[in-house]
Design a protein around this motif. Sequence first.
Motif, short mmCIF file in Angstrom:
data_model
loop_
_atom_site.label_atom_id
_atom_site.label_comp_id
_atom_site.label_asym_id
_atom_site.label_seq_id
_atom_site.Cartn_x
_atom_site.Cartn_y
_atom_site.Cartn_z
N THR A 280 -0.41 -0.47 -4.68
CA THR A 280 0.46 -0.02 -5.77
C THR A 280 -0.11 -0.47 -7.11
O THR A 280 -0.86 -1.46 -7.19
CB THR A 280 1.88 -0.61 -5.63
OG1 THR A 280 1.77 -2.03 -5.60
CG2 THR A 280 2.55 -0.14 -4.37
N ASN B 54 -5.33 2.00 -1.27
CA ASN B 54 -4.23 2.57 -2.07
C ASN B 54 -3.12 1.57 -2.39
O ASN B 54 -1.97 1.75 -2.01
CB ASN B 54 -3.60 3.79 -1.36
CG ASN B 54 -4.65 4.86 -1.09
OD1 ASN B 54 -5.68 4.92 -1.78
ND2 ASN B 54 -4.40 5.67 -0.08
N SER C 196 -8.28 -2.33 -2.78
CA SER C 196 -8.00 -2.26 -1.36
C SER C 196 -8.42 -3.58 -0.71
O SER C 196 -9.27 -4.29 -1.23
CB SER C 196 -8.75 -1.09 -0.71
OG SER C 196 -10.13 -1.33 -0.76
N THR D 145 0.84 -1.20 0.00
CA THR D 145 0.00 0.00 0.00
C THR D 145 0.87 1.25 0.00
O THR D 145 2.00 1.24 0.50
CB THR D 145 -0.94 0.01 1.23
OG1 THR D 145 -1.69 1.22 1.20
CG2 THR D 145 -0.16 -0.06 2.53
N THR D 146 0.33 2.30 -0.59
CA THR D 146 1.04 3.57 -0.54
C THR D 146 0.45 4.46 0.54
O THR D 146 0.88 5.59 0.73
CB THR D 146 0.93 4.30 -1.89
OG1 THR D 146 -0.45 4.39 -2.23
CG2 THR D 146 1.69 3.56 -2.98
N SER D 147 -0.54 3.92 1.25
CA SER D 147 -1.16 4.71 2.32
C SER D 147 -0.34 4.52 3.58
O SER D 147 -0.18 3.40 4.07
CB SER D 147 -2.60 4.25 2.52
OG SER D 147 -2.94 4.32 3.87
#
Lengths: 493, 318
Positions: free
Chosen positions: B152, B150, B238, B81-83
């Motif tokens: 990738t 979020n 997600s 995740t980029t979160s």
Amino acid sequence: MTRALLEVSGLKKSYGGIAALRDGRFRLEAGSVHALCGGNGAGKSTFLGIVMGIRQRDGGTIARNGVEVAFDTPSDALAAGISIIEQELNPVPAMTVAENIFLGREPLARFGRVDFRQMNASAQALLDGLHFSIRADTVMMELTVAELQLVEIAKALSYDAEVIFMDEPTSALGEAEADQLFAAIRLLKERGKGVVYVSHRLSEIFGIADSYTVFRDGQFIDSGKIADVTREDLIQMIVGRPLAEEFVKENRTEPTAILSVRNLNAERGVSDVSFDLRKGEILALYGLMGSGRSEIFERLFGLSPDLGGEIRLEGRPITLGSPRQAISHGLAFVTEDRKGSGLVLSADVRANICMASLDEMSSGPVMRSRREAQAAGRMIEMFGIKTASDRLEVSGLSGGNQQKVVLGKWFLTTPRVLLLDEPTRGVDVGAKREIYRIMSDFASAGGAVIMVSSEIDEVLGMADRAIVMREGRIAGEIDRRDLSAEKLVHLAA
Amino acid sequence: MLASHAQKYGILIALIVACIFLTFANEYFLTGRNILNVLRQTSINGILAIGMTFVILTRGIDLSVGSIVALAGVVSASLATTSSAAMVAGGPYPVAIAFGAGLAVGMACGAVSGFVVARFNVPAFVATLGMLSAARGLTLIYAGGKPVPNLTDAYRWIGTADLAGIPMPVVAFAVIFLAATWVLTSTRFGRHVYAAGGNPHAAKVSGINVPRIRLLVYVISGGMAGFAGMMLAARTGSALTQAGIAYELDAIAAVVIGGTSLAGGIGRVTGTVIGALLIGVMNNGLDLMGVESYYQQVIKGGLIVAAVMLDQARHKQA
């Protein structure tokens, strides 16, 4: 002639155009034990099925006490006083003896409550009246197989059954237990009941039955008094051709020991067992149920834990911790319970034959189906297994052919020592002889056989030597020269 | 002979009849886009059902697959995740690591269930019921009760890309189908599975390590569930903590409709896949015809029971 409890004539039944029964005839007299004989596929099961109301006939008549009857369901037959004690009993194990006897017709007290006191009292009276030493409030799962059968007999009588069918009742019993059953059968006879006794075991038939009826290939062959026929006559009628000899034995024992067992212990109190198994030998392990015969086999095949003792194969000490190890040392184990632990009934003949040799039938993880097909074909030919194709499910084969599939499975592993536990149980006379030939040939070719058998005739006919077990220990050893039924029974008891 | 064929291919015939009916009933059904849609919707359940087939063949059952879908989803997603809220330190990691982790989590859950079943003889129903609860709880603990958003692009690509026009989940489903068929029909392990399920005693006496086989089938089922969970996360972008709830029921349904016996030892992956497709086509068809999803559940229930009744009738005849 005395009163006929049951008279059947011209009974016919076919399945999909194939006649299973062409002319079933049978006459059962009051106060008698009547043996129904025949090989596998003779039509006995079909006959029983029709008389019990499980299957419907295509033709013929059934008369009960001289009155013609037709049964649509098993409960119709039961209501007419016909009861069956099946080969495989189906009790409700967690219920008591009394609850099982009165299953479905429990005596009721007020508000629909089951009157357990009355039920137990009635059941106990029934059991006492038959001189069965069983308590009515015992839970079924605590009883032995023989006691379960006695309960079934009591249950049948509680329905006022006059005709009692027994299908291979001794197949799961030891001698002492079988005696208990025979005593009960004699009691039924004294009380004027008619017992139909279905068994492959000729010695039992000659011991207990008054008359016989033989079926072969769905056809009535003959009936008469047991006193008027010899064992050979009866075999010939069942098989349809004269059998040169019941047993086949051509092997010779050589002096070298293949398997040496010293001070072996096993589960359920088996201790300090020592013996040598020689090349070319057929060794019988004889003993009553619970004497430790099967426990020795389980230990030798790595199915039970090592509790001490030494096992040598051709002089080299070996450990037998798992069936896989045992197989790799050249042992093979034909278990007594063909359906329970011998075969995968839902699988086909080929898969069953190859099951203990999957390593040899594959390269790496991948099965080689051509190798499997060839191996199966070889075994089918070697043992004369009657099957239309090796891709048919084994559940469709007769008992004798199923047993040959089990033998095929083990011969494919090229064993040196065969452990055979009741190798001819539930197998007809013709197939029995073939199995004896297989044993003899195997020993002659340099193998060695240990056989457990409850049939004394089989031990006398096949064994080079018998080791008699009693309460987990070796009670004695008898050489073939001195082998006799009396000695076996004397040592075992 | 004809009758036995009709029974053997009964489910396939039912699938074809359903497709023909829907073709006439709704002009949209037999369009390339809808067919791909059905296949994509079926793929997750199909993958779970293939794993389930291994388990049921050994007389077992795996109730935990739905929870493993969620657990493997959030664990894998947290690595991709980029979160920053849900990210594991040092992330986002390459997709291979994230996928490897999810697969490992699924197989580990299966290994625990399988170990409890094989070593302690706990009924599979109970062992995997425990895992159903435990894995769902672990999902919530791990993700703090929140979704992992979020993902990738590389991770999402696996669930959303096309391969020559065919969606990735469908490609994966097809590959797994072929591999599982090969394993069950052509490998020694496959023979062991059928033998251990058909008669464990006979298998044991024949030198087959039955506990090992029982352990491995749950590892396979867990691995499939982990994989399916990641597919699901990748497709939606997600990972949700409530993903996969009640998925085990559809997976079991597909296996049973496909003719695999709950008594073990009998069954094929092909049947399972047809069963899964039948469920997928039915859901899709009822959607197209505007039947409410509530009714769909009732119809599916009837179908499952009817399939088993058919199976019972066949056994009675044999």
